[in-house]
Design a protein around this motif. Structure first.
Motif, PDB file in Angstrom:
ATOM      1  N   GLY A 182       5.775 -10.188  -8.147  1.00  0.00           N
ATOM      2  CA  GLY A 182       4.629  -9.777  -8.211  1.00  0.00           C
ATOM      3  C   GLY A 182       3.450 -10.536  -7.416  1.00  0.00           C
ATOM      4  O   GLY A 182       2.375 -10.461  -7.266  1.00  0.00           O
ATOM      5  N   ASP A 201       2.311  -8.429  -2.945  1.00  0.00           N
ATOM      6  CA  ASP A 201       2.895  -7.094  -2.944  1.00  0.00           C
ATOM      7  C   ASP A 201       1.898  -6.139  -1.760  1.00  0.00           C
ATOM      8  O   ASP A 201       0.666  -6.183  -2.133  1.00  0.00           O
ATOM      9  CB  ASP A 201       2.900  -6.572  -4.124  1.00  0.00           C
ATOM     10  N   ASP A 247      -3.100  -5.417   0.077  1.00  0.00           N
ATOM     11  CA  ASP A 247      -2.636  -6.155  -1.177  1.00  0.00           C
ATOM     12  C   ASP A 247      -2.650  -5.028  -2.348  1.00  0.00           C
ATOM     13  O   ASP A 247      -3.662  -4.017  -2.695  1.00  0.00           O
ATOM     14  CB  ASP A 247      -3.514  -7.108  -1.656  1.00  0.00           C
ATOM     15  N   GLN A 248      -1.378  -4.727  -2.761  1.00  0.00           N
ATOM     16  CA  GLN A 248      -1.115  -3.826  -3.905  1.00  0.00           C
ATOM     17  C   GLN A 248      -2.278  -3.900  -5.062  1.00  0.00           C
ATOM     18  O   GLN A 248      -2.556  -2.850  -5.734  1.00  0.00           O
ATOM     19  CB  GLN A 248       0.151  -3.461  -4.299  1.00  0.00           C
ATOM     20  N   LYS A 249      -2.728  -5.087  -5.200  1.00  0.00           N
ATOM     21  CA  LYS A 249      -3.554  -5.308  -6.405  1.00  0.00           C
ATOM     22  C   LYS A 249      -4.839  -4.698  -6.417  1.00  0.00           C
ATOM     23  O   LYS A 249      -5.819  -4.748  -7.394  1.00  0.00           O
ATOM     24  CB  LYS A 249      -3.478  -6.709  -6.802  1.00  0.00           C
ATOM     25  N   GLY A 255      -5.534  -1.608  -5.984  1.00  0.00           N
ATOM     26  CA  GLY A 255      -5.764  -0.355  -6.693  1.00  0.00           C
ATOM     27  C   GLY A 255      -6.131   0.749  -5.974  1.00  0.00           C
ATOM     28  O   GLY A 255      -5.610   0.888  -4.830  1.00  0.00           O
ATOM     29  N   ASP A 305      -4.097   5.365  -4.073  1.00  0.00           N
ATOM     30  CA  ASP A 305      -3.930   4.525  -5.168  1.00  0.00           C
ATOM     31  C   ASP A 305      -2.892   3.463  -4.644  1.00  0.00           C
ATOM     32  O   ASP A 305      -1.524   3.841  -4.759  1.00  0.00           O
ATOM     33  CB  ASP A 305      -3.561   5.272  -6.316  1.00  0.00           C
ATOM     34  N   ASP A 356      -1.247   1.264  -6.436  1.00  0.00           N
ATOM     35  CA  ASP A 356      -0.411   0.824  -7.359  1.00  0.00           C
ATOM     36  C   ASP A 356       0.450   1.968  -7.539  1.00  0.00           C
ATOM     37  O   ASP A 356       1.610   1.536  -8.028  1.00  0.00           O
ATOM     38  CB  ASP A 356      -1.114   0.429  -8.535  1.00  0.00           C
ATOM     39  N   THR A 357       0.367   3.105  -7.028  1.00  0.00           N
ATOM     40  CA  THR A 357       1.463   3.900  -7.188  1.00  0.00           C
ATOM     41  C   THR A 357       2.402   4.174  -5.907  1.00  0.00           C
ATOM     42  O   THR A 357       3.106   5.165  -5.824  1.00  0.00           O
ATOM     43  CB  THR A 357       0.656   5.235  -7.609  1.00  0.00           C
TER      44      THR A 357
END
Length: 507
Positions: free
Chosen positions: A308, A311, A350-352, A354, A373, A375-376
């Motif tokens: 994690g 990412d 950064d995937q965090k 969102g 999005d 995160d997807t």
């Protein structure tokens, strides 16, 4: 198998630099220079002979007390006692930038107001007094205030500008002088320097790395405080955390325009604290020492995606016509405001983070804006963003400008893409466009032509309402005569209901 992401952490050289600026007196106002009106936005030339500044609403300004700012200058050898008006002044705002390194041109900011909007440009006056506009691609300012300075070696121009590439109101930008003698387009200095509020009066120290500027968005003693920050690499967007110059200089008033020359014993700045007008020029005795060390910090580091950590979702920009990889900016809008330079290896988010809205930009291309999005989205895929080149004859489809069926009324959200057209035409004042309205082939052919023409009118009206001159826009409705997809099913027929524009003039 454990998946990993390799990220290049730095450019070839990251500069480790520190500045030492010591104060040896309390600030003293230059009483012989200051008036009961406002003095602001200083440039102190590098041979210590002339100080330039903006004087506001003075009766001796070109437009008298209604004049928002003329440039004045004073001879340092006369103890700064002889203010002289410059010939560059008129009724509009002007502020000094400085002399080019060869001493041939004096550069200054110029701002005017027209039809509800402010406009800014940079002017150059030669030794004979001839004035011409300095050519800077994609230069745009919508603030009534424009400040700036030129570096000691003449290679870097700094500005405070308000435009669509900023984080808030007035942001700081830099332009680079190329080997061909031409200036680059402005590059935002990033969100370590810039805040949601105002950053103005930039000044680069002799080390070409330490930037002094005024901000009312970084906290401090009063409204505007003076800060400094040190450039960490050659992206010009990686800076040390800004440091407040402290109570010796900053007060509960507003302090701006901190400058000093190479061998001066004094730094000069503007303060409203205990002033006899809107702002007074003060000086403080200094000793400056700048040292720098170049450190090679290139390294590849593997980050563990499964844990994690770090990412990333990766994007690349491509020329839609040629498919070639191009550089540009990724500007996040809304609560996540960020401006990232896209290099050959793309840009990573950064995937965090969102859900985000991103506008992808590149000089000479029509911007693309969309919501994601993160995160997807896949970490293993590189997402390609294709941008339409702004070349004469290019036809660009406005895929997200939609109308209610059978009407010329926009569906909510269509304005987002129309605003990109406004932005493009503002940034490219020599571009004219020809709008093309299209429908599918369902219904009466003549009525479809009329409907498509009404949709052209609707787009034109919107662009004009945003300040684009109607003379730059032409158009025609073609009904269902020019399909781009089959009309046999609704899934493909909807692709024919579109608005396009053709680039008809680029100088």
């Amino acid at each position: 198998m454990k998946k990993q992401l390799l990220a290049l952490l730095a450019l070839l050289f990251t500069f480790s630099s520190y500045s030492q600026l010591q104060f040896f007196s309390d600030p003293e106002p230059l009483d012989s220079l200051n008036s009961v009106k406002g003095e602001n936005y200083i440039f102190f030339d590098f041979d210590n002979s002339i100080i330039y500044y903006t004087r506001e609403r003075h009766p001796d300004n070109a437009n008298g007390t209604q004049d928002v700012g003329d440039i004045w200058m004073s001879a340092a050898e006369d103890d700064l006692q002889v203010p002289l008006k410059m010939k560059v002044n008129d009724k509009n705002f002007a502020s000094p930038i400085g002399m080019t390194a060869d001493g041939q041109y004096f550069l200054y900011n110029y701002v005017w107001y027209d039809k509800g909007l402010y406009y800014g440009k940079v002017m150059a006056q030669n030794q004979k007094g001839k004035v011409q506009e300095l050519e800077i691609p994609y230069f745009k300012n919508r603030s009534p205030l424009q400040t700036g300075s030129i570096s000691n070696d003449g290679k870097y121009l700094f500005f405070s500008l308000e435009n669509n590439l900023g984080y808030g109101v007035d942001d700081l930008f830099v332009c680079f002088l190329g080997d061909d003698g031409k200036w680059s387009s402005p590059r935002n200095l990033g969100n370590t320097i810039n805040s949601k509020f105002q950053e103005i009066s930039p000044f680069l120290a002799p080390d070409n790395k330490t930037l002094y500027y005024a901000s009312n968005g970084q906290g401090g003693q009063g409204s505007f405080d003076i800060f400094y920050s040190v450039r960490q690499d050659d992206t010009w967007q990686n800076w040390s955390q800004p440091v407040n110059l402290g109570a010796t200089v900053n007060t509960s008033g507003a302090e701006t325009s901190f400058v000093f020359s190479n061998d001066s014993d004094y730094a000069y700045f503007v303060s409203t604290q205990n002033s006899d007008g809107y702002g007074d020029i003060k000086r403080i005795k200094i000793q400056a020492n700048f040292e720098e060390v170049a450190v090679d910090t290139t390294q590849e580091v593997a980050f563990d995606i499964e844990s994690g950590m770090m990412d990333y979702v990766t994007f690349e920009l491509h020329d839609k016509a040629s498919g070639e990889l191009i550089a540009g900016n990724a500007v996040l809008t809304g609560d996540n405001t960020l401006n990232l330079v896209i290099g050959d290896d793309g840009v990573r988010f950064d995937q965090k983070m969102g859900a985000i809205t991103v506008e992808f930009k590149s000089e000479g291309y029509f911007s693309y804006k969309s919501k994601y999005d993160l995160d997807t989205m896949s970490l293993e895929e590189t997402y390609s963003i294709a941008l339409d080149p702004l070349k004469e004859g290019s036809v660009i489809t406005l895929s997200n400008v939609l109308f209610y069926r059978g009407t010329a009324n926009f569906i909510e959200g269509s304005e987002d893409e129309l605003d990109l057209v406004v932005e493009m035409m503002e940034e490219n004042p020599t571009v004219n466009i020809f709008l093309k309205g299209h429908t599918d082939n369902v219904g009466n052919a003549m009525l479809n032509v009329e409907l498509s023409q009404e949709r052209v009118y609707a787009v034109t009206d919107y662009l004009v309402s945003k300040g684009i001159e109607s003379s730059r826009i032409d158009g025609e409705g073609y009904g269902g005569e020019q399909p781009v997809a089959s009309n046999t099913s609704e899934n493909t027929r909807k692709l024919n209901r579109r608005v396009e524009f053709e680039i008809v003039r680029v100088n």
